[in-house]
Design a protein around this motif. Sequence first.
Motif, PDB file in Angstrom:
ATOM      1  N   ALA A 295      39.644 -25.474  50.488  1.00  0.00           N
ATOM      2  CA  ALA A 295      39.271 -26.156  49.243  1.00  0.00           C
ATOM      3  C   ALA A 295      40.457 -26.877  48.608  1.00  0.00           C
ATOM      4  CB  ALA A 295      38.720 -25.125  48.255  1.00  0.00           C
ATOM      5  N   PRO A 296      40.165 -27.965  47.892  1.00  0.00           N
ATOM      6  CA  PRO A 296      41.215 -28.584  47.072  1.00  0.00           C
ATOM      7  C   PRO A 296      41.591 -27.639  45.941  1.00  0.00           C
ATOM      8  CG  PRO A 296      39.065 -29.581  46.593  1.00  0.00           C
ATOM      9  CD  PRO A 296      38.854 -28.616  47.722  1.00  0.00           C
ATOM     10  N   MET A 297      42.881 -27.387  45.761  1.00  0.00           N
ATOM     11  CA  MET A 297      43.316 -26.498  44.679  1.00  0.00           C
ATOM     12  C   MET A 297      44.592 -27.030  44.046  1.00  0.00           C
ATOM     13  SD  MET A 297      42.492 -22.684  46.177  1.00  0.00           S
ATOM     14  CE  MET A 297      42.869 -23.068  47.872  1.00  0.00           C
ATOM     15  N   MET A 298      44.492 -27.404  42.771  1.00  0.00           N
ATOM     16  CA  MET A 298      45.652 -27.917  42.042  1.00  0.00           C
ATOM     17  C   MET A 298      46.772 -26.887  42.080  1.00  0.00           C
ATOM     18  SD  MET A 298      44.880 -30.873  40.754  1.00  0.00           S
ATOM     19  CE  MET A 298      46.141 -31.132  39.530  1.00  0.00           C
TER      20      MET A 298
ATOM     21  N   TYR B 237      48.307 -25.723  44.452  1.00  0.00           N
ATOM     22  CA  TYR B 237      48.378 -24.927  45.682  1.00  0.00           C
ATOM     23  C   TYR B 237      48.347 -25.791  46.936  1.00  0.00           C
ATOM     24  CZ  TYR B 237      47.996 -20.634  43.084  1.00  0.00           C
ATOM     25  OH  TYR B 237      48.253 -19.609  42.230  1.00  0.00           O
TER      26      TYR B 237
ATOM     27  N   ASN C  36      35.773 -35.666  43.099  1.00  0.00           N
ATOM     28  CA  ASN C  36      35.659 -34.401  42.361  1.00  0.00           C
ATOM     29  C   ASN C  36      34.582 -34.516  41.282  1.00  0.00           C
ATOM     30  OD1 ASN C  36      36.019 -32.353  40.399  1.00  0.00           O
ATOM     31  ND2 ASN C  36      38.164 -32.103  40.960  1.00  0.00           N
TER      32      ASN C  36
ATOM     33  N   LYS D 120      32.329 -33.395  46.058  1.00  0.00           N
ATOM     34  CA  LYS D 120      32.349 -31.943  45.839  1.00  0.00           C
ATOM     35  C   LYS D 120      31.847 -31.700  44.421  1.00  0.00           C
ATOM     36  CE  LYS D 120      35.381 -27.880  45.947  1.00  0.00           C
ATOM     37  NZ  LYS D 120      35.763 -27.581  44.563  1.00  0.00           N
TER      38      LYS D 120
ATOM     39  N   HIS E  21      30.195 -26.178  45.284  1.00  0.00           N
ATOM     40  CA  HIS E  21      30.672 -24.903  44.738  1.00  0.00           C
ATOM     41  C   HIS E  21      29.451 -24.293  44.052  1.00  0.00           C
ATOM     42  CE1 HIS E  21      33.744 -22.705  41.907  1.00  0.00           C
ATOM     43  NE2 HIS E  21      32.918 -21.871  42.513  1.00  0.00           N
TER      44      HIS E  21
ATOM     45  N   ARG F 188      35.412 -20.218  37.543  1.00  0.00           N
ATOM     46  CA  ARG F 188      35.385 -19.921  38.979  1.00  0.00           C
ATOM     47  C   ARG F 188      34.941 -18.490  39.239  1.00  0.00           C
ATOM     48  NH1 ARG F 188      40.366 -23.161  38.789  1.00  0.00           N
ATOM     49  NH2 ARG F 188      41.631 -21.309  38.614  1.00  0.00           N
TER      50      ARG F 188
ATOM     51  N   ASN G 171      30.503 -23.590  49.220  1.00  0.00           N
ATOM     52  CA  ASN G 171      31.793 -23.097  48.742  1.00  0.00           C
ATOM     53  C   ASN G 171      31.552 -22.107  47.602  1.00  0.00           C
ATOM     54  OD1 ASN G 171      33.919 -24.194  46.232  1.00  0.00           O
ATOM     55  ND2 ASN G 171      34.775 -23.175  48.011  1.00  0.00           N
ATOM     56  N   GLY G 172      32.475 -21.140  47.498  1.00  0.00           N
ATOM     57  CA  GLY G 172      32.445 -20.221  46.368  1.00  0.00           C
ATOM     58  C   GLY G 172      32.367 -18.770  46.806  1.00  0.00           C
TER      59      GLY G 172
ATOM     60  N   ILE H 288      33.650 -17.050  49.213  1.00  0.00           N
ATOM     61  CA  ILE H 288      33.602 -16.668  50.641  1.00  0.00           C
ATOM     62  C   ILE H 288      34.998 -16.212  51.048  1.00  0.00           C
ATOM     63  CG2 ILE H 288      33.112 -17.483  52.990  1.00  0.00           C
ATOM     64  CD1 ILE H 288      31.220 -19.595  51.479  1.00  0.00           C
TER      65      ILE H 288
ATOM     66  N   MET I  95      33.524 -23.911  52.980  1.00  0.00           N
ATOM     67  CA  MET I  95      34.833 -24.205  52.391  1.00  0.00           C
ATOM     68  C   MET I  95      35.358 -22.947  51.717  1.00  0.00           C
ATOM     69  SD  MET I  95      35.737 -26.996  49.420  1.00  0.00           S
ATOM     70  CE  MET I  95      36.226 -28.380  50.439  1.00  0.00           C
ATOM     71  N   ILE I  96      36.610 -22.612  52.007  1.00  0.00           N
ATOM     72  CA  ILE I  96      37.221 -21.410  51.418  1.00  0.00           C
ATOM     73  C   ILE I  96      38.448 -21.836  50.620  1.00  0.00           C
ATOM     74  CG2 ILE I  96      38.230 -19.145  51.882  1.00  0.00           C
ATOM     75  CD1 ILE I  96      36.680 -18.925  54.395  1.00  0.00           C
ATOM     76  N   GLY I  97      38.607 -21.257  49.437  1.00  0.00           N
ATOM     77  CA  GLY I  97      39.751 -21.583  48.593  1.00  0.00           C
ATOM     78  C   GLY I  97      40.689 -20.406  48.419  1.00  0.00           C
ATOM     79  N   ARG I  98      40.413 -19.586  47.416  1.00  0.00           N
ATOM     80  CA  ARG I  98      41.380 -18.567  47.008  1.00  0.00           C
ATOM     81  C   ARG I  98      41.720 -17.576  48.110  1.00  0.00           C
ATOM     82  NH1 ARG I  98      38.010 -17.591  41.632  1.00  0.00           N
ATOM     83  NH2 ARG I  98      36.421 -18.217  43.144  1.00  0.00           N
TER      84      ARG I  98
END
Length: 340
Positions: free
Chosen positions: A17-20, A22, A98, A140, A172, A187, A212-213, A215, A232-235
């Motif tokens: 995922a896009p992450m500001m 990071y 976005n 997204k 998301h 989030r 996304n969200g 996962i 899509m995986i972020g954190r």
Amino acid sequence: MTAPPATRAVASRLSVAPMMDYTDRHLRFVLRQASRRTRLYTEMVTAEAVMRGDRARLLGFDAAEHPVALQLGGADPLVLAEAARIGEGYGYDEINLNVGCPSDRVQAGRFGACLMAEPDLVAHCVAAMARVVAVPVTVKCRLAIDDMPEWETLSALVGRIAEAGCGHVIVHARKAWLSGLSPRENREVPPLHPEMVWRLKAEFPSLAVTVNGGIRTLDEAERHLAHVDGVMIGRAVCENPWLLAEADLRLWGEPGAPADRHALLERVLPYMAATMAAGAPSHVITRHINGLFNGLPGARAWRRRLSEAAPGFTGTPAEAVHLVTAAAAMIPRQSEAFAA
Ligand SMILES: Cc1cc2nc3c(=O)[nH]c(=O)nc-3n(C[C@H](O)[C@H](O)[C@H](O)COP(=O)(O)O)c2cc1C
């Protein structure tokens, strides 16, 4: 206005995922050493910044990062189109809009998640971008905002953007509340409804759909892939970049992942030395490998030792490489090669 033909977007089975703050180029380089196939997204860059800012700093990336998507923020079709054209010129494989960020700054600019209430404007933005670039233009978004109904809001937006040239939507799978919740709470607090994203795929079968969200594992990702085209995986990837190391084999049947985390690190060290030689401080890299050994004995000692390369470190690139190598040596080398 005639819509451009829908870009034939194919969703990557897995993306980060896009992450500001990071998913900058350095994290993307590190993640690319774990998986060749997983698609990586940039942090959101506003279209205005692309027009007026330091483009090399905002858009520059290493060729090793492909496939990589540029995420843009904005709501002015002309400015977005120009930013998309510039992004394509830099070599990005996809331009993503976005429509999900709820921060005050983004709301003040009337873009991000508040665009969930303006499907026609989003469609204009998509059409304007898709007209000037050959790479896929994707969106997204969230399910909805505030007290708008989730399915009706999502399906109305997706119907419009699909007509406008968007062939791939990433959802998301929760609402955003534009007042009352911080971006972080947005989030975590609104409940996840991935089944609505599965339904989206069922009702728009020719559209590529990514969920996304929340996962956190490839097991979970595989369960979603029975219903949608991409996950899509972020954190979870920020916390444990090693999560991606099994992805190529499991999701694409391709071997070639580093044998273990030490091997991944060995791929990163020359990049760290080169980045420092070009003038960057060591921590722009070390902050992204902090979690590399999470879950293994010695991980805490690794992190403590690595913190010596934090802001303020004045050593040479060779000294930084030595420090990181010595920190990693505190962790027993164990093969984590994945069985085919
Ligand atoms: C620190 C942070 C920064 C984020 N920045 C962005 C962003 O720039 N653009 C965006 O579309 N989403 C952004 N997000 C949201 C993520 O892309 C993703 O939708 C969200 O974290 C849910 O996925 P996850 O549960 O796998 O983390 C951000 C999330 C985090 C944690």
